[in-house]
Motif scaffolding. Structure first.
Motif, PDB file in Angstrom:
ATOM      1  N   ALA A  77      15.268  11.486  -5.136  1.00 58.57           N
ATOM      2  CA  ALA A  77      14.773  12.955  -6.004  1.00 58.57           C
ATOM      3  C   ALA A  77      12.985  12.619  -6.278  1.00 58.57           C
ATOM      4  O   ALA A  77      12.689  11.172  -6.376  1.00 58.57           O
ATOM      5  CB  ALA A  77      15.341  12.903  -7.513  1.00 58.57           C
ATOM      6  N   PRO A  78      12.356  13.535  -6.133  1.00 57.68           N
ATOM      7  CA  PRO A  78      10.831  13.369  -6.134  1.00 57.68           C
ATOM      8  C   PRO A  78      10.380  12.637  -7.368  1.00 57.68           C
ATOM      9  O   PRO A  78       9.353  11.938  -7.434  1.00 57.68           O
ATOM     10  CB  PRO A  78      10.462  14.686  -5.999  1.00 57.68           C
ATOM     11  CG  PRO A  78      11.578  15.630  -5.273  1.00 57.68           C
ATOM     12  CD  PRO A  78      12.632  14.969  -5.919  1.00 57.68           C
ATOM     13  N   ASN A  79      11.160  12.736  -8.703  1.00 60.75           N
ATOM     14  CA  ASN A  79      10.768  12.201  -9.673  1.00 60.75           C
ATOM     15  C   ASN A  79      11.127  10.689 -10.086  1.00 60.75           C
ATOM     16  O   ASN A  79      11.111  10.296 -11.106  1.00 60.75           O
ATOM     17  CB  ASN A  79      10.980  13.095 -11.026  1.00 60.75           C
ATOM     18  CG  ASN A  79      12.409  13.332 -11.081  1.00 60.75           C
ATOM     19  OD1 ASN A  79      13.117  13.081 -10.099  1.00 60.75           O
ATOM     20  ND2 ASN A  79      12.668  14.108 -12.054  1.00 60.75           N
ATOM     21  N   ALA A  91       8.871   8.825  -6.220  1.00 58.52           N
ATOM     22  CA  ALA A  91       9.479   8.689  -4.844  1.00 58.52           C
ATOM     23  C   ALA A  91       8.968   9.531  -4.101  1.00 58.52           C
ATOM     24  O   ALA A  91       8.575   9.614  -2.930  1.00 58.52           O
ATOM     25  CB  ALA A  91      11.115   8.827  -5.040  1.00 58.52           C
ATOM     26  N   SER A  92       8.099  10.860  -4.486  1.00 65.73           N
ATOM     27  CA  SER A  92       7.516  11.886  -3.745  1.00 65.73           C
ATOM     28  C   SER A  92       6.091  11.349  -3.372  1.00 65.73           C
ATOM     29  O   SER A  92       5.821  11.750  -2.104  1.00 65.73           O
ATOM     30  CB  SER A  92       7.370  13.028  -4.605  1.00 65.73           C
ATOM     31  OG  SER A  92       6.373  12.752  -5.786  1.00 65.73           O
ATOM     32  N   LYS A  93       5.607  10.367  -4.147  1.00 60.92           N
ATOM     33  CA  LYS A  93       4.447   9.636  -3.652  1.00 60.92           C
ATOM     34  C   LYS A  93       4.369   8.352  -3.927  1.00 60.92           C
ATOM     35  O   LYS A  93       3.782   7.587  -4.815  1.00 60.92           O
ATOM     36  CB  LYS A  93       3.114  10.158  -4.204  1.00 60.92           C
ATOM     37  CG  LYS A  93       1.703   9.897  -3.784  1.00 60.92           C
ATOM     38  CD  LYS A  93       0.892  10.573  -4.596  1.00 60.92           C
ATOM     39  CE  LYS A  93      -0.767  10.543  -3.967  1.00 60.92           C
ATOM     40  NZ  LYS A  93      -1.638  10.979  -4.860  1.00 60.92           N
ATOM     41  N   LEU A 111      11.783  -3.370  -1.870  1.00 58.44           N
ATOM     42  CA  LEU A 111      11.572  -1.740  -2.409  1.00 58.44           C
ATOM     43  C   LEU A 111      12.722  -1.728  -3.457  1.00 58.44           C
ATOM     44  O   LEU A 111      13.992  -1.856  -3.062  1.00 58.44           O
ATOM     45  CB  LEU A 111      11.455  -1.116  -1.370  1.00 58.44           C
ATOM     46  CG  LEU A 111      11.342   0.427  -1.786  1.00 58.44           C
ATOM     47  CD1 LEU A 111      10.099   0.579  -2.727  1.00 58.44           C
ATOM     48  CD2 LEU A 111      11.158   1.435  -0.765  1.00 58.44           C
ATOM     49  N   TYR A 112      12.469  -1.345  -4.728  1.00 63.34           N
ATOM     50  CA  TYR A 112      13.400  -1.014  -5.738  1.00 63.34           C
ATOM     51  C   TYR A 112      13.427   0.394  -6.136  1.00 63.34           C
ATOM     52  O   TYR A 112      12.143   0.993  -6.333  1.00 63.34           O
ATOM     53  CB  TYR A 112      13.356  -2.030  -6.950  1.00 63.34           C
ATOM     54  CG  TYR A 112      13.818  -3.299  -6.587  1.00 63.34           C
ATOM     55  CD1 TYR A 112      15.190  -3.828  -6.504  1.00 63.34           C
ATOM     56  CD2 TYR A 112      12.808  -4.365  -6.174  1.00 63.34           C
ATOM     57  CE1 TYR A 112      15.571  -5.048  -6.471  1.00 63.34           C
ATOM     58  CE2 TYR A 112      13.376  -5.783  -5.704  1.00 63.34           C
ATOM     59  CZ  TYR A 112      14.632  -6.214  -5.990  1.00 63.34           C
ATOM     60  OH  TYR A 112      15.014  -7.065  -5.836  1.00 63.34           O
ATOM     61  N   MET A 170       0.788  -1.288   0.114  1.00 60.72           N
ATOM     62  CA  MET A 170      -0.179  -0.060  -0.026  1.00 60.72           C
ATOM     63  C   MET A 170       0.943   1.264  -0.250  1.00 60.72           C
ATOM     64  O   MET A 170       0.424   2.088  -0.710  1.00 60.72           O
ATOM     65  CB  MET A 170      -0.897  -0.226   1.252  1.00 60.72           C
ATOM     66  CG  MET A 170      -1.883  -1.087   1.296  1.00 60.72           C
ATOM     67  SD  MET A 170      -2.912  -1.369   2.721  1.00 60.72           S
ATOM     68  CE  MET A 170      -4.002  -0.128   2.289  1.00 60.72           C
ATOM     69  N   GLU A 171       1.889   1.169   0.862  1.00 64.36           N
ATOM     70  CA  GLU A 171       2.610   2.584   0.873  1.00 64.36           C
ATOM     71  C   GLU A 171       3.997   2.526   1.525  1.00 64.36           C
ATOM     72  O   GLU A 171       4.137   1.356   2.286  1.00 64.36           O
ATOM     73  CB  GLU A 171       1.677   3.417   1.792  1.00 64.36           C
ATOM     74  CG  GLU A 171       2.110   4.892   2.070  1.00 64.36           C
ATOM     75  CD  GLU A 171       1.090   5.759   2.839  1.00 64.36           C
ATOM     76  OE1 GLU A 171       1.784   6.921   3.160  1.00 64.36           O
ATOM     77  OE2 GLU A 171       0.282   5.298   3.379  1.00 64.36           O
ATOM     78  N   VAL A 172       4.811   3.483   1.172  1.00 69.69           N
ATOM     79  CA  VAL A 172       6.283   3.355   1.940  1.00 69.69           C
ATOM     80  C   VAL A 172       6.362   4.748   2.546  1.00 69.69           C
ATOM     81  O   VAL A 172       6.055   5.720   2.074  1.00 69.69           O
ATOM     82  CB  VAL A 172       7.351   3.065   0.879  1.00 69.69           C
ATOM     83  CG1 VAL A 172       8.641   3.370   1.337  1.00 69.69           C
ATOM     84  CG2 VAL A 172       7.101   1.619   0.462  1.00 69.69           C
ATOM     85  N   LYS A 173       7.157   4.812   3.544  1.00 70.48           N
ATOM     86  CA  LYS A 173       7.559   5.866   4.620  1.00 70.48           C
ATOM     87  C   LYS A 173       8.891   5.769   4.554  1.00 70.48           C
ATOM     88  O   LYS A 173       9.741   5.175   4.837  1.00 70.48           O
ATOM     89  CB  LYS A 173       6.737   6.263   5.513  1.00 70.48           C
ATOM     90  CG  LYS A 173       5.194   6.392   5.738  1.00 70.48           C
ATOM     91  CD  LYS A 173       4.628   6.580   7.232  1.00 70.48           C
ATOM     92  CE  LYS A 173       3.323   7.014   6.896  1.00 70.48           C
ATOM     93  NZ  LYS A 173       2.738   7.287   8.613  1.00 70.48           N
TER      94      LYS A 173
END
Length: 711
Positions: free
Chosen positions: A399-401, A423-425, A447-448, A390-393
């Protein structure tokens, strides 16, 4: 004095006579028991003289008010006791009925029944007459020719106004379909006798007349609503759901809603394992009763030809038990298990017990046990896993992109990949479905991030997590801390994953336990256990290791008795103890929580088929620990049922009841209910009633007891 033969009016008058001593005597006429009036001064007269008084008037004897009230009071008490006894008997029957509905294995609901029509009531018949009379008087908007009007006139005068039809309607023997068929048969004769008309077939005339008949018959009702309502009613009557069957027999037996709810919760009717275990316990009781009959002939019913009928009677009972066992064993416990070599193991044991003179019982013959020993290959489990990333913190260094994604795999099987995200979301909603035979599988999620270097072939791994789920874990999403490389910039990565591991049908319970026995698990240590059902009568306790599909050790539960036990002081590990005992063997178990112990004991109690029901020890600490547990809910349901006097019905042994009498009572109440059934009868019982009575009492043969002993 008045003459005794004088009229009643004359005898009512007062007379004044002179007595022998010259005094005046007042005589008042009083009727005697014979109905005439006598006025003799020596008998019935009230004399008012000088110091003398006639004897008192003799009145007919009447019952004392206290005696009458005492008799009425006794009648009321007897009536109340009889009603109370009837209600108790009906509640007991309803317990058997509800168990039958909850776990049907001996019959199926009929689906090939003829469509059943709704009855015509007296009020509906009057409405129908008024509608046809309105049509004949020209008060409707239905256009019709003279031939159709004559046909309706004949139908109205000959059929609807007939006293026979009124009596049939009062008896509940007519439906709307019957009324329609009578009119259809009548007009077919009329139309066939008419001359041919060019361009107009007689079938067209018939269909047109039937449409007009339906309009008159329904009046102002909406045909679409009526049709849908009737179809729904008929469909529900043909194949009834469990809730509809419960409602029907609550009405038949006069059981209140709150009584049904108390029994439903206390009997655990929503737990199929509990109901199957109850059936197995009952069949074992039937076996024991047959053994007792064979050993003690005084328990046999009295027959005219004693010896011949006794053998016939026992043979019928054996046949009934065999059929029930075969029906129960025909239900598969899991896919691909219907042809198991253990599927009729218990039945074969029973046959051997018969040939040996009923000297053996379940689990008491060592030779039979060796013949029926399980192997590790007989235990097959298949699990379905759903993994949702679902999600990573904690991604701060990228970089965000930059593109990131996750992979997931189970025990080195096929590897699946999520969608790509920035990576930003780093959020996904990707589900991976896996199957495995390992009770303790390893789910690996990595996670890659896509490599930015042109010379790099593989993407860069940012972190990974290994999850070890089991079917008893909570199903909701959870946060997991990821293992990251030592030189990684982001050391505090967390990932949100939801893992759902479905429990297979033949797995009854699982979890970690400490265990030690004489023949298996000879060392006290913590192991992962799974209670597996091989067939309807064969269960096994199996211990597993990680990434292994076969059990390391197993113990067949046939013949064991499980119960709570005192703590074992010479071992380390485990705080709440229970054991499984068998002649020559004793296996001790322990877990870390009281609620786990209750769940294990209840699961093994259902598997062993033992008659002794384990009772958990009640302490202040255990009550506090179990306040919000499943066992506390079950115990609370049982306590509420006991508070309302339902415990004796729940604990009743069905083998000790006169089932022929109960069947008669059940049949009588069901037929009484049928008199007020909104459907026209196509037989004595409705499809749902046929289904339930078949489950309760079949297979039946002459001289035998009911097939299922009521559940």
């Amino acid at each position: 004095m008045l003459d005794p033969s004088s009229s009643e009016e004359e005898s009512d008058s007062e007379t004044i006579d002179g007595g022998e001593d010259g005094s005046e005597t007042v005589s008042l006429g009083v009727p005697t028991q014979s109905g005439s009036r006598s006025h003799s001064p020596a008998s019935d007269n009230l004399s008012l003289g000088t110091g003398t008084r006639a004897p008192a008037v003799v009145r007919p004897a009447s019952p004392s008010p206290s005696i009458v009230s005492e008799k009425d009071r006794k009648d009321d008490i007897e009536r109340a006791e009889k009603e109370k006894e009837d209600q108790r008997r009906r509640l007991q029957i309803y317990v058997f009925v509800s168990r039958t509905i909850a776990y049907p294995f001996n019959a199926k609901q009929p689906t090939d029944m003829t469509r059943r029509q709704l009855k015509i009531t007296k009020q509906q018949l009057q409405q129908i007459k008024e509608r046809f009379q309105s049509f004949l008087q020209g008060e409707t908007q239905i256009v019709a020719d003279e031939a159709f009007t004559n046909a309706v006139q004949s139908y109205f005068e000959v059929f609807l106004k007939s006293d026979r039809i009124t009596k049939m309607v009062l008896s509940g023997g007519c439906s709307a379909n019957d009324f329609r068929e009578v009119f259809k048969n009548n007009i077919e004769k009329r139309v066939r006798s008419l001359p041919e008309i060019d361009g107009l077939s007689k079938e067209t005339v018939l269909s047109s007349w039937m449409v007009k008949f339906d309009q008159i018959f329904r009046g102002e009702d909406d045909p679409r609503k009526q049709g849908s309502r009737s179809a729904a009613s008929v469909a529900s009557e043909l194949v009834l759901s469990k809730e509809q069957l419960y409602d029907m027999f609550q009405t038949i037996l006069g059981v209140k809603k709150f009584e049904h709810q108390l029994l439903y919760n206390a009997l655990q009717l929503d737990n199929a394992d509990e109901q199957a275990a109850a059936i197995r316990r009952e069949l074992d009781g039937r076996l024991q009763s047959v053994e007792a009959l064979t050993k003690n002939r005084k328990l046999m019913p009295k027959f005219v030809l004693q010896k011949e009928m006794e053998s016939l009677y026992t043979e019928e009972v054996r046949s009934s038990v065999n059929i029930l066992m075969a029906n129960l064993e025909s239900l598969p416990v899991s896919k691909g298990n219907t042809d198991s070599k253990y599927s009729l193991q218990r039945l074969k044991k029973y046959h051997r017990a018969q040939n040996a003179g009923f000297q053996t019982s379940r689990g008491s013959d060592s030779q039979e046990e060796t013949e029926a020993q399980l192997s590790k290959l007989d235990v097959v489990l298949s699990f379905t896993l759903e993994v949702v990333v679902m999600e990573v913190k904690g991604l701060k260094s990228l970089a965000p992109n930059r593109i990131v994604y996750c992979t997931m795999e189970v025990d080195g099987g096929e590897k699946l990949q999520t969608d790509q995200a920035e990576a930003s979301k780093p959020c996904w909603d990707t589900q991976g479905d896996f199957t495995t035979t390992h009770p303790l599988p390893n789910v690996k999620v990595k996670l890659y991030t896509e490599s930015s270097s042109m010379l790099s072939i593989d993407d860069k791994e940012l972190g990974k997590v290994v999850i070890r789920p089991n079917p008893m874990d909570p199903r909701g999403p959870q946060w997991h801390k990821m293992h990251v490389p030592k030189n990684a910039a982001d050391q505090d990565l967390k990932i949100k994953i939801a893992v759902k591991m479905d429990k297979p049908q033949n797995m009854k319970h699982c979890g970690y336990l400490y265990a030690m026995g004489k023949t298996v698990w000879k060392k006290w240590k913590r192991r992962y256990f799974v209670l597996v059902q091989i067939s309807q009568y064969t269960f096994a306790m199996c211990s597993y290791r990680e990434k292994k599909s076969e059990p390391t050790e197993l113990m067949q539960l046939d013949g064991f008795t499980v119960d709570y036990s005192d703590p074992m002081h010479d071992v380390e590990g485990g705080t709440h103890f229970f054991n499984a005992v068998k002649e020559g063997d004793n296996v001790g178990f322990a877990c870390d929580e009281e609620n786990d112990r209750h769940l294990w004991v209840q699961a093994m109690y259902r598997a062993t088929g033992q008659s002794h029901k384990p009772v958990p020890p009640t302490t202040a600490q255990s009550r506090q620990q179990n306040a919000n547990s499943q066992i506390a809910r079950i115990q609370g349901d049982a306590d509420r049922a006991r508070k309302h006097g339902m415990d004796e019905f729940i604990q009743a042994d069905p083998c000790k009841f006169p089932h022929n009498y109960l069947f008669t009572e059940m049949q009588r109440l069901t037929l009484d209910y049928r008199l007020y059934d909104p459907f026209c009868s196509l037989g004595w019982f409705s499809p749902g009633q046929v289904f339930l009575l078949t489950m309760l009492f079949l297979p039946r043969r002459a001289g035998s007891v009911p097939g299922r002993c009521f559940y």
